[in-house]
Enzyme design. Structure first.
Site, short mmCIF file in Angstrom:
data_model
loop_
_atom_site.label_atom_id
_atom_site.label_comp_id
_atom_site.label_asym_id
_atom_site.label_seq_id
_atom_site.Cartn_x
_atom_site.Cartn_y
_atom_site.Cartn_z
N ASP A 158 3.30 -35.49 -36.19
CA ASP A 158 3.46 -35.98 -34.82
C ASP A 158 4.39 -37.19 -34.74
OD1 ASP A 158 3.25 -36.79 -32.22
OD2 ASP A 158 1.08 -37.11 -32.21
N SER B 1 12.10 -14.80 -22.50
CA SER B 1 11.47 -13.86 -23.42
C SER B 1 12.31 -12.58 -23.50
CB SER B 1 10.03 -13.58 -22.96
OG SER B 1 9.31 -12.97 -23.99
N ASP C 139 6.38 -22.57 -28.86
CA ASP C 139 6.34 -21.15 -28.49
C ASP C 139 5.45 -20.40 -29.47
OD1 ASP C 139 6.94 -18.39 -28.01
OD2 ASP C 139 8.78 -19.02 -27.01
N HIS D 262 5.29 -20.56 -24.71
CA HIS D 262 6.19 -19.44 -24.47
C HIS D 262 6.62 -19.38 -23.00
CE1 HIS D 262 8.27 -15.76 -25.24
NE2 HIS D 262 7.54 -15.09 -24.38
#
Ligand SMILES: *[C@@H]1O[C@H](CO)[C@@H](O)[C@H](O)[C@H]1NC(C)=O
Ligand SMILES: *[C@@H]1O[C@H](CO)[C@@H](O)[C@H](O)[C@H]1NC(C)=O
Ligand SMILES: *[C@@H]1O[C@H](CO)[C@@H](O)[C@H](O)[C@H]1NC(C)=O
Length: 526
Positions: free
Chosen positions: A256, A187, A400, A440
């Site tokens: 998917d 991050s 994320d 994340h």
């Protein structure tokens, strides 16, 4: 040799029991050996494995004021001045079972918080590790207000200072010094890793940088833009978390199995361009709990589109589809995103009363023009790092919810273009691994256990651990072809349900069978 040493240490500790050994004595007398400019030592403590360290000075916003430690180590805590009116708080942890490797940890958000859990994780693996507070305490950006030195620490100076001091201390503490230098962060920590690669190409031999917040001013603008798309909770463009779940289910329904397997995981969001009008409510049907209104469908569509600036330039790529559920409770809450609000209030306009609900692309342009201390972190010529022999492993979760993984792909393209190198040549020093089923920096619906911290740990073997994979790349020249992730049955530390090998960009993972999708050999990087 090392095993022999460890076993003889174990045996001798039975004999000496409570008597201080050499390592402990060395630690306890270490304070008197430290005489470095700008460094003020606060404490030097010998800490044994299993200790639950108490951290009374930890800013409450940073998390729990305790950290359990998994290695005997010497803990050094200090303050280091970075200018006449700024300083970082720095910790250096020196493990007894030392591998000759130095490592710096990073930070998160706009903080302000030493990541003690990363210090514990890496010292447990034999690294001599440092961690700094990024020049201020706590998760808020308020300390930036009328304090450019704090912004400069945040932009690059905290990490670099910690590395310079940390390397000196490592040489002072261990007779052998250190052989190689590493970095691990995600991050903001990912941005700090790239900042080092771009600006201080000799700081590290090996860098693991995850979900990087680089292109920071674009990122903060993008996060600010969500409020202008959703509006507040009472507007017709707003979706509740339950409605975001509907959107998510529809996106999965459409995307998917594009990778060949219906496993709840989108392996390559690049292939996914959902048509949200598919779930707009039928006016002739009475039920409205399983559909969206037209304005809500537009909201989803806008959030899954890139953000462009005043003159049409790209500010930030789209949110990748698949992240809706987690993003809804933090990014699409019907309030301006907190880090964005604080950045314009305390850095761009120095006006704490600035109203973030009014944010527009004009404000994005103002932030980009200001770019204090080049915090944007977007240089794309990595020649100096390559020529210094550096190795960079970067990863980005494809679920994320805070930093779109598309930014890591865009940066990869920019480096390739700037350096005029195809992937086969970038592979020599720079490898990007998109991680399907990772949110994340960890967590997620899939095989996110890649060993980049305690929250993703599934073993120390380089094949199961991206940090150790970089070590092997640097020290043995064996580059990671794939990064294996573990999916945990019930959270990290529980049974591994299945593993999957994540491909290095620009390859994508395709299910080819014949085994079940939980069989990693049933997948192929193409
Ligand atoms: C460490 O101590 C704190 C405070 O006493 C406690 O809340 C925490 O659960 C402890 N952690 C462990 C791993 O024992
Ligand atoms: C951060 O907190 C530490 C510990 O309380 C303190 O010594 C230091 O001065 C603080 N740093 C700043 C920049 O306020
Ligand atoms: C467009 O805007 C960006 C960011 O605001 C700026 O860097 C760039 O110079 C502008 N380009 C032109 C052609 O005005």
């Amino acid at each position: 040799m090392l095993l022999h040493l460890i076993s003889s240490l174990l045996t001798s500790s039975l004999v000496v029991l409570a008597r201080p050994d050499d390592f402990q004595s060395r630690c306890e007398s270490f304070a008197s050996k430290i005489d470095l400019p700008d460094v003020r030592v606060n404490l030097v403590d010998y800490v044994t494995s299993g200790t639950n360290l108490s951290l009374p000075n930890y800013d409450p916003s940073c998390g729990a004021p305790s950290q359990s430690v998994s290695a005997d180590m010497c803990r050094v805590a200090m303050a280091v001045s970075t200018s006449d009116n700024s300083e970082i708080t720095l910790e250096a942890w020196f493990p007894r079972d030392y591998t000759g490797r130095f490592l710096s940890t990073g930070n998160g958000g706009l903080g302000g918080c030493i990541q003690y859990y990363d210090l514990a994780y890496t010292t447990g693996m034999g690294f001599a590790s440092v961690g700094a507070n990024n020049g201020h305490n706590g998760t808020s950006g308020k300390p930036f207000y009328k304090h450019p030195d704090a912004v400069e620490d945040y932009a690059y100076r905290s990490i670099h200072t910690g590395v310079v001091v940390g390397k000196q201390l490592t040489k002072l503490f261990y007779d052998q010094g250190f052989d190689k230098s590493y970095y691990m962060g995600c991050s903001t920590g990912g941005r700090q890793g790239f900042k080092s690669v771009q600006k201080f190409p000799n700081d590290f031999d090996g860098v693991v940088a995850g979900a990087p917040a680089f292109g920071l001013l674009g990122l903060l603008s993008w996060s600010a833009s969500f409020y202008s798309i959703t509006g507040p909770p009472d507007s017709e463009t707003y979706l509740t978390p339950a409605q975001w779940k509907l959107a998510h289910d529809e996106i999965l329904r459409q995307c998917d199995d594009l990778d060949g397997a219906k496993d709840g995981i989108i392996e390559d969001p690049d292939l996914c361009h959902p048509t949200m009008e598919a779930i707009i409510c039928d006016p002739d049907s009475s039920s409205s709990s399983s559909c969206l209104t037209g304005p809500q469908a537009k909201t989803v569509r806008d959030i899954l589109s890139p953000l462009h600036g005043v003159n049409g330039t790209l500010i930030y790529p789209r949110m990748q589809p698949g992240s809706e559920t987690r993003a809804s409770t933090i990014m699409y809450t019907g309030e301006p995103f907190i880090y964005s609000r604080e950045w314009w209030q305390y850095v761009v306009y120095s006006d704490p009363s600035w109203d973030a609900t009014q944010w527009s692309v004009q404000d994005a342009a103002a932030a980009l023009r200001q770019n204090p201390f080049d915090v944007h972190t977007w240089h794309t010529d990595l020649s100096d790092f390559r020529d210094a022999g550096g190795r960079l492993l970067t990863y980005h979760g494809l679920q994320d919810q805070l930093i779109s993984s598309e930014i890591s792909k865009l940066y990869y393209a920019r480096v390739a273009e700037t350096m005029a190198l195809p992937p086969a040549k970038l592979d020599d020093f720079y490898r990007l691994f998109p991680i399907s089923g990772m949110a994340h920096c960890g967590d997620g619906d899939g095989a996110f256990g890649i060993g980049v911290g305690a929250g993703t740990h599934a073993g120390n073997d380089p094949d199961d651990n991206a940090l150790m994979a970089v070590v092997r790349w640097v020290e043995e020249g064996v580059a990671p072809e794939t990064v294996r992730g573990a999916r945990f049955e019930d959270g990290v530390g529980s049974r591994v349900e299945y593993t999957r090998r994540h491909c290095r960009y620009p390859r994508r993972n395709v299910y080819k069978g014949p085994g079940h999708f939980t069989d990693e050999d049933a997948w192929e990087c193409v």
